[in-house]
Scaffold this motif. Structure first.
Motif, PDB file in Angstrom:
ATOM      1  N   GLN A  79      69.036  53.080  46.668  1.00 28.03           N
ATOM      2  CA  GLN A  79      69.185  54.534  46.857  1.00 28.03           C
ATOM      3  C   GLN A  79      67.923  55.257  46.365  1.00 28.03           C
ATOM      4  OE1 GLN A  79      71.837  55.725  48.520  1.00 28.03           O
ATOM      5  NE2 GLN A  79      70.996  57.768  48.472  1.00 28.03           N
TER       6      GLN A  79
ATOM      7  N   LEU B 152      65.311  55.172  48.994  1.00 28.09           N
ATOM      8  CA  LEU B 152      65.504  56.171  50.058  1.00 28.09           C
ATOM      9  C   LEU B 152      64.963  57.530  49.613  1.00 28.09           C
ATOM     10  CD1 LEU B 152      69.119  55.065  51.067  1.00 28.09           C
ATOM     11  CD2 LEU B 152      67.029  54.738  52.407  1.00 28.09           C
TER      12      LEU B 152
ATOM     13  N   TYR C  25      64.623  54.847  60.596  1.00 30.07           N
ATOM     14  CA  TYR C  25      65.429  54.213  59.548  1.00 30.07           C
ATOM     15  C   TYR C  25      66.511  53.367  60.225  1.00 30.07           C
ATOM     16  CZ  TYR C  25      69.033  53.758  55.972  1.00 30.07           C
ATOM     17  OH  TYR C  25      69.983  53.251  55.122  1.00 30.07           O
TER      18      TYR C  25
ATOM     19  N   MET D  77      69.262  49.726  60.156  1.00 31.10           N
ATOM     20  CA  MET D  77      69.972  48.675  59.412  1.00 31.10           C
ATOM     21  C   MET D  77      70.280  47.549  60.392  1.00 31.10           C
ATOM     22  SD  MET D  77      72.620  51.032  57.275  1.00 31.10           S
ATOM     23  CE  MET D  77      72.550  52.313  58.514  1.00 31.10           C
TER      24      MET D  77
ATOM     25  N   ASN E  70      75.858  49.795  57.737  1.00 35.31           N
ATOM     26  CA  ASN E  70      76.841  50.677  57.111  1.00 35.31           C
ATOM     27  C   ASN E  70      76.729  52.002  57.870  1.00 35.31           C
ATOM     28  OD1 ASN E  70      78.387  52.283  55.504  1.00 35.31           O
ATOM     29  ND2 ASN E  70      77.188  52.027  53.629  1.00 35.31           N
TER      30      ASN E  70
ATOM     31  N   TYR F 261      73.074  44.042  53.072  1.00 31.50           N
ATOM     32  CA  TYR F 261      74.179  43.122  53.372  1.00 31.50           C
ATOM     33  C   TYR F 261      73.742  41.806  54.008  1.00 31.50           C
ATOM     34  CZ  TYR F 261      76.390  47.555  52.513  1.00 31.50           C
ATOM     35  OH  TYR F 261      76.762  48.735  51.926  1.00 31.50           O
TER      36      TYR F 261
ATOM     37  N   ARG G  25      71.844  48.457  38.819  1.00 26.54           N
ATOM     38  CA  ARG G  25      70.980  49.430  39.515  1.00 26.54           C
ATOM     39  C   ARG G  25      69.593  48.839  39.808  1.00 26.54           C
ATOM     40  NH1 ARG G  25      73.156  50.826  42.211  1.00 26.54           N
ATOM     41  NH2 ARG G  25      72.074  52.716  42.831  1.00 26.54           N
TER      42      ARG G  25
HETATM   43  C1  PLP Z   1      72.864  50.877  53.771  1.00 26.98           C
HETATM   44  C2  PLP Z   1      72.793  51.124  52.296  1.00 26.98           C
HETATM   45  N1  PLP Z   1      71.611  51.434  51.743  1.00 26.98           N
HETATM   46  C3  PLP Z   1      71.490  51.667  50.432  1.00 26.98           C
HETATM   47  C4  PLP Z   1      72.597  51.614  49.602  1.00 26.98           C
HETATM   48  C5  PLP Z   1      72.398  51.916  48.129  1.00 26.98           C
HETATM   49  O1  PLP Z   1      72.564  50.770  47.371  1.00 26.98           O
HETATM   50  P1  PLP Z   1      72.050  50.611  45.866  1.00 26.98           P
HETATM   51  O2  PLP Z   1      71.439  51.894  45.438  1.00 26.98           O
HETATM   52  O3  PLP Z   1      73.232  50.245  45.075  1.00 26.98           O
HETATM   53  O4  PLP Z   1      71.037  49.523  45.930  1.00 26.98           O
HETATM   54  C6  PLP Z   1      73.851  51.309  50.125  1.00 26.98           C
HETATM   55  C7  PLP Z   1      75.040  51.289  49.257  1.00 26.98           C
HETATM   56  O5  PLP Z   1      76.148  51.148  49.643  1.00 26.98           O
HETATM   57  C8  PLP Z   1      73.949  51.058  51.517  1.00 26.98           C
HETATM   58  O6  PLP Z   1      75.116  50.752  52.093  1.00 26.98           O
END
Ligand code: PLP
Length: 397
Positions: A105, A108, A170, A172, A177, A208, A244
């Motif tokens: 996170q 991002l 961006y 996945m 998700n 994932y 984290r």
């Molecule tokens: C696609 C995706 N990106 C990033 C994250 C953030 O994960 P974390 O900050 O725990 O690494 C998540 C968490 O569910 C996610 O599903």
């Protein structure tokens, strides 16, 4: 409760923006609700004893280092272990290409701050990860949503007009998700070709990728376009989200900018959890631990797919994931999954309404996300049966 807001407005423009409370509300559900709403990994998979042992080893062998401030790039021991895993997967990686972050996170958030000025074009899948939208929103991009088909993101959507001038796309590619879909090797290659052709950066978010059920997914996009892929990874779903810990693998100039900004945010990520994780990796504990996690997730996914097939009325469709934690359900277009939440909660079941996974340029309301890894198979069956009852009452035959 007292507040600090007086006659002179104190909040910044950013803090004054209305924020969505849907998810916060769904995470505060009363006891007794069968919740398919959370995105948490199953705690049954946390390797508690091994982590306890790794903690002891770290404290005994390098306790003073573990409790001290560290470098913004992250601990070399962990960066080396991450680079080793990437290299083992066929993509040679040096530890200097790895930046440790406080969960992906944070990656991002850094991406937004490094690349986006107000109004800049950012390409996102439609639907996409809500947490990415929240992070990017702070820098006010203009989103262009790329529709996905039943096989996930379709590179055919990447036309010159859409890609030119975009700060990044961006994506996945594995177990997205919210859809749970994984794109094929062919689509990955094509995506990388398009990125080269239109001079675009690809942000590959891959939390994932290790959670596959029967067959390892195709390689990271870095295999085909290492010079233009920013790869985000995390230990949250394979080890423990409470640590984290996430990472970024990217070209040197991108990492350099990210490190500058990260330093101002938190100086560095926790030294202690980095060293514990490096210890866990170095003992190959993950390699031994992951098969049971994969098996558990596959069992839960199958329980949910069986229940959906058994109970859902005609007109409802859903994705069939081969990895990860999510199934994406599509209702007939006239139905509204956000509005249906109250009826679903009355039946003591919860999901995340699909609306929150769309960028502002293209919102759809007839979907919801189901997460299945923290609910026991029998409760999955009961929960899906109740959901289907609510849907059946609203569906037009
Ligand atoms: C696609 C995706 N990106 C990033 C994250 C953030 O994960 P974390 O900050 O725990 O690494 C998540 C968490 O569910 C996610 O599903």
């Amino acid at each position: 409760m007292s507040t600090v807001q007086g006659p002179t407005p104190r909040w910044s423009a950013l803090a004054s923006k209305p924020s969505s409370s849907v998810i916060r509300d769904l995470l505060k559900l009363p006891a007794g609700v069968i919740s398919f709403a959370g995105g948490l990994p199953s705690p049954a998979g946390f390797p508690l004893e091994d982590i306890a042992k790794a903690c002891q080893t770290v404290i005994a062998n390098e306790g003073k280092h573990a409790l001290q401030y560290s470098m913004v790039e992250g601990e070399v021991a962990l960066r080396r272990e991450i680079a080793r895993r990437e290299t083992q997967k066929g993509i040679p990686t040096d530890y200097e290409q790895v930046q440790i972050v406080s969960g992906s996170q944070q990656a991002l958030d850094l991406l937004a701050r490094v690349f986006i000025d107000k109004g800049d074009k950012v390409l996102v899948e439609s639907p996409t990860y809500m947490g990415a939208l929240q992070a990017f929103d702070l820098c006010e991009p203009t989103y262009v949503s790329l529709p996905c088909d039943t096989k996930g993101l379709n590179p055919a959507e990447f036309t010159e007009e859409i890609c030119r001038g975009a700060k990044f796309a961006y994506v996945m590619p594995t177990a997205s998700n919210p859809t749970g879909l994984t794109i094929s090797e062919e689509r990955r290659k094509l995506l990388c070709e398009k990125a080269r052709e239109y001079d675009m950066l690809l942000v590959e978010d891959d939390p994932y990728g290790e959670l596959w059920y029967d067959k390892e997914p195709p390689a990271s996009l870095r295999k085909w376009a290492p010079e233009r892929v920013i790869r985000l990874g995390t230990l949250s779903k394979i080890l423990a989200p409470g640590f984290r810990l996430g990472y970024i693998i990217a070209p040197a100039d991108v990492l350099d900018k990210m490190a500058q900004i990260k330093q101002s945010m938190d100086l560095h990520t926790s030294t202690f959890t980095q060293l514990i994780s490096a210890q866990v990796f170095s003992e190959d504990l993950l390699v031994r631990h992951l098969p049971s996690v994969r098996e558990r997730y596959k069992t839960h996914a199958n329980a949910m797919l069986d229940a959906l097939a058994k109970y859902m009325p005609e007109g409802v469709t859903w994705t069939k994931p081969t990895a990860g934690m999510f199934i994406w359900v599509t209702l007939p277009e006239y139905m509204d999954a956000t509005e249906m939440v109250k009826d679903v909660l009355a039946k003591k079941v919860a999901y995340v309404p699909g609306e929150v996974f769309y960028a502002a340029d293209k919102v759809e309301k007839n979907h919801f996300r189901l997460s299945f890894v923290t609910v026991d198979p029998e409760l999955i069956r009961q929960g899906v049966e109740r959901l289907a009852e609510v849907i059946r009452l609203r569906i037009r035959i």
